[in-house]
Design a protein around this motif. Sequence first.
Motif, PDB file in Angstrom:
ATOM      1  N   GLY A  47       0.800  -1.212   0.000  1.00 42.08           N
ATOM      2  CA  GLY A  47       0.000   0.000   0.000  1.00 42.08           C
ATOM      3  C   GLY A  47       0.833   1.261   0.000  1.00 42.08           C
ATOM      4  N   HIS A  59       3.739   2.110  -6.396  1.00 39.07           N
ATOM      5  CA  HIS A  59       3.053   1.663  -5.182  1.00 39.07           C
ATOM      6  C   HIS A  59       3.425   0.209  -4.912  1.00 39.07           C
ATOM      7  CE1 HIS A  59       0.096   0.598  -8.361  1.00 39.07           C
ATOM      8  NE2 HIS A  59      -0.264  -0.389  -7.560  1.00 39.07           N
ATOM      9  N   SER A 106      -2.125  -1.116 -12.532  1.00 34.66           N
ATOM     10  CA  SER A 106      -2.769  -1.884 -11.471  1.00 34.66           C
ATOM     11  C   SER A 106      -2.332  -3.329 -11.584  1.00 34.66           C
ATOM     12  CB  SER A 106      -4.297  -1.807 -11.605  1.00 34.66           C
ATOM     13  OG  SER A 106      -4.936  -2.724 -10.756  1.00 34.66           O
ATOM     14  N   TRP A 124      -6.075  -2.101   2.246  1.00 32.56           N
ATOM     15  CA  TRP A 124      -7.204  -2.548   1.419  1.00 32.56           C
ATOM     16  C   TRP A 124      -7.610  -3.974   1.795  1.00 32.56           C
ATOM     17  CZ3 TRP A 124      -7.009   2.132   0.816  1.00 32.56           C
ATOM     18  CH2 TRP A 124      -5.937   2.825   0.266  1.00 32.56           C
ATOM     19  N   VAL A 158      -8.674   6.299   0.294  1.00 33.93           N
ATOM     20  CA  VAL A 158      -8.624   5.629  -1.005  1.00 33.93           C
ATOM     21  C   VAL A 158      -8.449   6.647  -2.128  1.00 33.93           C
ATOM     22  CG1 VAL A 158      -9.919   4.230  -2.650  1.00 33.93           C
ATOM     23  CG2 VAL A 158      -9.963   3.640  -0.222  1.00 33.93           C
ATOM     24  N   TRP A 193      -4.927   8.008  -2.220  1.00 34.15           N
ATOM     25  CA  TRP A 193      -4.004   6.995  -2.743  1.00 34.15           C
ATOM     26  C   TRP A 193      -4.134   6.886  -4.263  1.00 34.15           C
ATOM     27  CZ3 TRP A 193      -4.176   2.367  -5.375  1.00 34.15           C
ATOM     28  CH2 TRP A 193      -3.061   1.532  -5.251  1.00 34.15           C
ATOM     29  N   MET A 194      -5.369   6.861  -4.753  1.00 34.20           N
ATOM     30  CA  MET A 194      -5.585   6.731  -6.195  1.00 34.20           C
ATOM     31  C   MET A 194      -5.102   7.961  -6.950  1.00 34.20           C
ATOM     32  SD  MET A 194      -9.315   4.811  -6.311  1.00 34.20           S
ATOM     33  CE  MET A 194      -9.297   4.664  -8.112  1.00 34.20           C
ATOM     34  N   PRO A 242      -6.907   0.303  -5.907  1.00 30.25           N
ATOM     35  CA  PRO A 242      -6.290  -0.255  -4.700  1.00 30.25           C
ATOM     36  C   PRO A 242      -6.111  -1.758  -4.815  1.00 30.25           C
ATOM     37  CG  PRO A 242      -8.038   1.261  -4.110  1.00 30.25           C
ATOM     38  CD  PRO A 242      -8.138   1.039  -5.596  1.00 30.25           C
TER      39      PRO A 242
END
Length: 248
Positions: free
Chosen positions: A9, A98, A129, A186, A235, A238-239, A246
Amino acid sequence: MDTGDFRAGDVLSVACPFTPARVERGVTWGRIAVRWPWWDIDSGSDFIHWNGVVALGVAGDERSEPEVRAELFRTDPPPERLTAGDVCRVGVPPTTVHVTAVDHHDPPLETGWLPRPRLTVSVLRRGLSYREFPDDSHLDGTGYCLHPGDGIPFTFDLLLRPYACLRPGDEVADAAGRAWRFDGPWDWTAFDGEPAGAGPEWPLVLLTRAGTPCTAEDARAVAASTASGSHQRTVRDWMSLTRASPTP
């Protein structure tokens, strides 16, 4: 940032100084092969025989294969201007990533090179992702693997650590009266067996610290850090930094 301090994370800026290297093979199938300037061949390896060469994915546009877009290392000059025998520089410009997974190895991994890695930190570049990567890819479905402490002079700057006040295994109660187990930002499990939904409602009350009674100091730190904001805001922040979904 302590090179032993990583959590799934985390959002990091990673860099590596550009260092001279020799090109062994020009661009072929989206890769350029260079004589690696940082590792030594592990002559004591029983089953991996590395030849001292590393193939790097060549940066392309957003239509490139995910594993090519995940590559952190770059060459100077760019790969399309290089052929076998040329001398270039290879390194990592400051890049936002990340962390998707952290694995410690005891004994160290046998990789074919020295020093043998004691730590694997899987990361993905901004905009990628983990869901884009099949489980059988060379990225093993979790991300691009870095081995801090293996001789490559990486530098890491921590940009964001969601729920820095919590540790995996902590148990908390939320403002809605639900109890939760925290295993990562998450990765929340509600004790009532109901779906996690939108996640815990802030503020949070620390109940136990990894299965043991928590101290008053730890409880105050969790309460203070979740007194304002929300899980949903965490969230979104972070995004915004990662441009990714996530990791559950």
